[in-house]
Design an enzyme around this catalytic site. Structure first.
Site, mmCIF file in Angstrom:
data_model
loop_
_atom_site.group_PDB
_atom_site.id
_atom_site.type_symbol
_atom_site.label_atom_id
_atom_site.label_comp_id
_atom_site.label_asym_id
_atom_site.label_seq_id
_atom_site.Cartn_x
_atom_site.Cartn_y
_atom_site.Cartn_z
ATOM 1 N N ARG A 212 -7.233 -0.236 -6.845
ATOM 2 C CA ARG A 212 -7.737 0.793 -6.115
ATOM 3 C C ARG A 212 -6.864 1.838 -6.127
ATOM 4 O O ARG A 212 -7.095 3.221 -6.306
ATOM 5 C CB ARG A 212 -7.967 0.199 -4.726
ATOM 6 C CG ARG A 212 -8.655 1.187 -3.886
ATOM 7 C CD ARG A 212 -10.251 1.180 -4.005
ATOM 8 N NE ARG A 212 -10.888 2.184 -3.470
ATOM 9 C CZ ARG A 212 -11.994 2.682 -3.781
ATOM 10 N NH1 ARG A 212 -12.671 2.219 -4.901
ATOM 11 N NH2 ARG A 212 -12.486 3.590 -3.067
ATOM 12 N N ASN B 70 0.847 -1.135 0.133
ATOM 13 C CA ASN B 70 0.008 -0.035 -0.009
ATOM 14 C C ASN B 70 0.795 1.246 -0.259
ATOM 15 O O ASN B 70 0.376 2.287 -0.213
ATOM 16 C CB ASN B 70 -0.979 -0.107 1.080
ATOM 17 C CG ASN B 70 -2.111 -0.960 0.953
ATOM 18 O OD1 ASN B 70 -2.306 -1.445 -0.371
ATOM 19 N ND2 ASN B 70 -2.938 -1.386 1.627
ATOM 20 N N ARG C 94 -17.227 2.069 -1.814
ATOM 21 C CA ARG C 94 -15.896 2.515 -1.266
ATOM 22 C C ARG C 94 -15.982 4.095 -2.006
ATOM 23 O O ARG C 94 -15.478 4.372 -3.272
ATOM 24 C CB ARG C 94 -14.951 1.544 -2.098
ATOM 25 C CG ARG C 94 -14.822 0.245 -1.525
ATOM 26 C CD ARG C 94 -13.557 -0.786 -1.893
ATOM 27 N NE ARG C 94 -12.511 0.074 -1.317
ATOM 28 C CZ ARG C 94 -11.113 -0.774 -1.552
ATOM 29 N NH1 ARG C 94 -11.174 -1.701 -2.371
ATOM 30 N NH2 ARG C 94 -10.221 -0.112 -1.087
ATOM 31 N N PRO C 95 -16.834 5.006 -1.346
ATOM 32 C CA PRO C 95 -16.596 6.274 -1.786
ATOM 33 C C PRO C 95 -15.223 7.002 -1.688
ATOM 34 O O PRO C 95 -14.343 6.411 -0.963
ATOM 35 C CB PRO C 95 -17.661 6.948 -0.842
ATOM 36 C CG PRO C 95 -17.597 5.962 0.517
ATOM 37 C CD PRO C 95 -17.266 4.639 0.035
ATOM 38 N N ILE C 96 -15.188 8.221 -2.510
ATOM 39 C CA ILE C 96 -13.890 8.789 -2.389
ATOM 40 C C ILE C 96 -14.299 10.442 -2.525
ATOM 41 O O ILE C 96 -13.564 11.089 -2.674
ATOM 42 C CB ILE C 96 -13.160 8.637 -3.908
ATOM 43 C CG1 ILE C 96 -13.894 9.078 -5.051
ATOM 44 C CG2 ILE C 96 -12.495 7.204 -3.706
ATOM 45 C CD1 ILE C 96 -12.875 9.463 -6.045
ATOM 46 N N ASP C 97 -15.463 10.644 -1.634
ATOM 47 C CA ASP C 97 -16.048 12.114 -1.518
ATOM 48 C C ASP C 97 -14.843 12.747 -0.550
ATOM 49 O O ASP C 97 -14.707 14.027 -0.944
ATOM 50 C CB ASP C 97 -17.452 11.756 -0.703
ATOM 51 C CG ASP C 97 -17.265 10.995 0.404
ATOM 52 O OD1 ASP C 97 -16.802 9.945 0.520
ATOM 53 O OD2 ASP C 97 -17.497 11.597 1.754
ATOM 54 N N GLN C 98 -14.185 12.002 0.225
ATOM 55 C CA GLN C 98 -13.360 12.789 0.973
ATOM 56 C C GLN C 98 -12.130 13.400 0.192
ATOM 57 O O GLN C 98 -11.480 14.312 0.518
ATOM 58 C CB GLN C 98 -12.621 12.116 2.352
ATOM 59 C CG GLN C 98 -14.046 11.993 3.279
ATOM 60 C CD GLN C 98 -14.597 12.817 3.664
ATOM 61 O OE1 GLN C 98 -14.151 14.113 4.127
ATOM 62 N NE2 GLN C 98 -15.924 13.041 3.599
HETATM 63 C C1 EPZ Z 1 -6.663 1.414 1.645
HETATM 64 O O1 EPZ Z 1 -7.915 1.744 1.228
HETATM 65 C C2 EPZ Z 1 -5.839 0.273 1.523
HETATM 66 N N1 EPZ Z 1 -5.793 0.214 0.019
HETATM 67 C C3 EPZ Z 1 -6.953 -0.956 2.129
HETATM 68 O O2 EPZ Z 1 -5.991 -2.220 1.685
HETATM 69 C C4 EPZ Z 1 -7.413 -0.885 3.348
HETATM 70 O O3 EPZ Z 1 -7.946 -1.892 3.805
HETATM 71 C C5 EPZ Z 1 -7.739 0.486 3.678
HETATM 72 O O4 EPZ Z 1 -6.655 1.609 3.279
HETATM 73 C C6 EPZ Z 1 -8.015 0.543 5.359
HETATM 74 O O5 EPZ Z 1 -6.582 0.531 6.037
HETATM 75 C C7 EPZ Z 1 -4.828 0.712 -0.321
HETATM 76 O O6 EPZ Z 1 -3.911 1.342 -0.066
HETATM 77 C C8 EPZ Z 1 -4.650 0.893 -2.033
HETATM 78 P P1 EPZ Z 1 -9.761 4.236 3.416
HETATM 79 P P2 EPZ Z 1 -8.406 3.064 0.995
HETATM 80 O O7 EPZ Z 1 -10.140 5.424 2.243
HETATM 81 O O8 EPZ Z 1 -7.526 4.035 1.104
HETATM 82 C C9 EPZ Z 1 -14.438 5.375 3.973
HETATM 83 C C10 EPZ Z 1 -5.838 -4.535 1.134
HETATM 84 O O9 EPZ Z 1 -6.477 -5.604 1.474
HETATM 85 N N2 EPZ Z 1 -14.069 6.446 2.993
HETATM 86 O O10 EPZ Z 1 -8.900 4.405 4.628
HETATM 87 O O11 EPZ Z 1 -9.560 3.081 -0.131
HETATM 88 C C11 EPZ Z 1 -14.368 3.965 3.339
HETATM 89 O O12 EPZ Z 1 -15.694 3.672 2.753
HETATM 90 C C12 EPZ Z 1 -6.480 -3.124 0.654
HETATM 91 O O13 EPZ Z 1 -4.612 -4.348 0.931
HETATM 92 C C13 EPZ Z 1 -15.170 7.267 2.656
HETATM 93 O O14 EPZ Z 1 -16.129 7.420 3.242
HETATM 94 O O15 EPZ Z 1 -9.373 3.073 2.446
HETATM 95 C C14 EPZ Z 1 -13.936 3.070 4.436
HETATM 96 O O16 EPZ Z 1 -15.358 2.628 5.033
HETATM 97 C C15 EPZ Z 1 -7.910 -3.371 0.884
HETATM 98 N N3 EPZ Z 1 -14.779 8.459 1.784
HETATM 99 C C16 EPZ Z 1 -13.211 4.156 5.355
HETATM 100 O O17 EPZ Z 1 -13.534 5.276 5.080
HETATM 101 C C17 EPZ Z 1 -13.770 8.504 1.155
HETATM 102 O O18 EPZ Z 1 -13.507 9.405 0.645
HETATM 103 C C18 EPZ Z 1 -11.557 3.656 5.117
HETATM 104 O O19 EPZ Z 1 -11.249 3.926 3.610
HETATM 105 C C19 EPZ Z 1 -12.813 7.669 1.675
HETATM 106 C C20 EPZ Z 1 -12.983 6.625 2.589
#
Ligand code: EPZ
Length: 418
Positions: free
Chosen positions: A93, A23, A122-126
């Site tokens: 991703r 990651n 998996r939103p990216i709103d943030q």
């Molecule tokens: C990273 O995903 C990792 N992927 C994931 O690893 C890991 O599960 C995750 O972080 C949590 O540690 C990569 O680094 C490529 P987040 P990411 O943004 O960045 C919500 C693996 O197995 N959210 O921290 O996409 C989201 O829905 C993978 O190696 C929003 O609501 O995760 C989730 O509930 C799978 N809005 C939480 O936040 C946003 O804009 C955490 O997501 C962004 C996220």
């Protein structure tokens, strides 16, 4: 199509060395696009997600060479396109990091909504909120994200949800912006710190990574340099769990023990012996694992990316365990595969209850996603008889030579053509 064939049970023993962090590498390779010069990155894991991100940055015009399987040189002096190929981007991703880099250096980016493992929405709103705060306009209709800015200025951004991806993407987008950007409620994962260290080594000015407030002072230009990626916390954790689950004795080398503390605490709770050394951890299992409860959380909590592997271990931990998934909405698909092997698991919503069974039995199962794949492999090592794991492409996305490393620890595991 390939499958992994495991003859269990196995008791893992010996030494294994951990590769560079998946990651981190996806973010760092995307970050090379910020640099008007050459970046040399070492300790690159040899996994398929790396091949994809390299193909993407090459397709944009970067010159990439791989002096060996664990080093990459990227020269992003000339970038010809800010719209990477739709099909490539959808495969991983981590491709969403290209938006932050391209927006920061070229003030525009157009990329497909990223793919990756399916854990519900998996939103990216943030991420988008951050880009907009810096002055970009963002349109994310019709499956494509288009971001543009005539000028980017530092801003104060409070993340409504702790997000690894949004924290890194906003760091990328603000590296070359005018003035200071402050990210509040930032994620604190080890790869956030790794990313900031990489960007600083290339000329950025980032402080506070690893705390919940990250400050980025924009610089005019980033010029390149060398950087070595940290060891993969999740690969290390997967081997720690596999050692404990099989009653084994494994020295896991090239790890940062501090990153493993939440897992170490849980393994001790279930009855394993864990010894921390300078850059290694020894895990000694037991035949009498005990049940426990786990809640996954952002770092320094127990990582969601070790949740499936830990559930595999808990299938034989005496008593009833509860696993609560605190990050993703839907990350228990793999439990159906463990149930085929004799596990007693009741998963609903964000919670799974695991009642121990005396034995698991080998069965044909599939990797439902990357970490779910690791979980069924661990279960195959714990089970009696033959387990065949299909959909190995998921496992190959994030684990370098997984079966070779397990075989070196005494596992009977082969990769065969289906
Ligand atoms: C990273 O995903 C990792 N992927 C994931 O690893 C890991 O599960 C995750 O972080 C949590 O540690 C990569 O680094 C490529 P987040 P990411 O943004 O960045 C919500 C693996 O197995 N959210 O921290 O996409 C989201 O829905 C993978 O190696 C929003 O609501 O995760 C989730 O509930 C799978 N809005 C939480 O936040 C946003 O804009 C955490 O997501 C962004 C996220």
């Amino acid at each position: 199509m390939e499958k992994l064939v495991i003859t269990g049970p196995s008791r893992l023993s010996g030494e294994v060395s951990i590769s560079g962090a998946k990651n981190s590498v996806l973010a760092i390779l995307s970050g090379t696009l910020l640099v008007n010069g050459v970046c040399r990155i070492e300790n690159i894991p040899d996994i398929s997600d790396v091949d994809v991100i390299i193909d993407i940055i090459k397709s944009l015009g970067a010159k990439v060479s791989r002096p060996d399987s664990h080093s990459v040189l990227v020269d992003s002096t000339v970038i010809a396109s800010t719209a990477p190929d739709y099909e490539l981007v959808r495969r991983i991703r981590g491709s969403y990091y290209l938006i932050g880099s391209l927006l920061s250096r070229f003030h525009k980016a157009e990329i497909a909504m990223p793919g990756g493992c399916n854990f519900g929405t998996r939103p990216i709103d943030q991420h988008i909120k951050g880009f907009k705060a810096l002055g970009a306009s963002v349109d994310d209709s019709r499956g494509v994200i288009k971001a543009e800015a005539s000028h980017l200025s530092g801003a104060n951004i409070y993340l409504d949800k702790v997000s690894v991806g949004a924290t890194i993407n906003i760091m990328l987008a603000s590296c070359l912006a005018d003035g200071v950007t402050v990210i509040e409620n930032a994620a604190r994962e080890p790869h956030i710190v790794d990313m900031a260290n990489f960007l600083n080594a290339m000329g950025a000015n980032i402080r506070g990574a690893g705390t919940n407030t990250v400050k980025i002072k924009g610089v005019k230009e980033m010029r390149g340099g060398s950087y070595q990626i940290i060891p993969d916390q999740i690969e290390a954790g997967t081997f720690m769990i596999a050692a404990a689950a099989t009653g084994g004795d494994v020295l896991i080398k090239n790890v940062i023990p501090k990153h493993m503390e939440s897992l170490t605490a849980k393994l001790i709770e279930v009855g394993a012996k864990v010894t921390e050394l300078d850059d290694a951890i020894r895990v000694e299992g037991t035949d009498h694992l005990r049940a426990t409860n786990v809640l996954t959380m952002p770092y320094p909590g127990f990582p969601t990316d070790l949740q499936p592997q830990m559930v595999a271990l808990l299938t034989k931990a005496q008593g009833v365990s509860v696993m609560v998934e605190g990050v993703w909405d839907n990350r228990f698909q793999y439990t159906d595969e463990l149930i085929r092997m004799g596990a007693k698991i009741n998963a609903a919503g964000k919670m799974a209850t695991i009642e121990s069974v005396p034995e698991l039995y080998g069965a044909p199962v599939k990797a439902t996603d990357l970490r779910g794949g690791a979980a069924v492999v661990i279960a195959g090592l714990m089970a009696s008889g033959i387990t065949e794991v299909t959909n190995t492409v998921f496992i190959d996305r994030g684990y370098e030579r997984f079966e070779d490393k397990l075989r070196s620890l005494g596992a009977k595991i082969e990769r065969v053509e289906e």
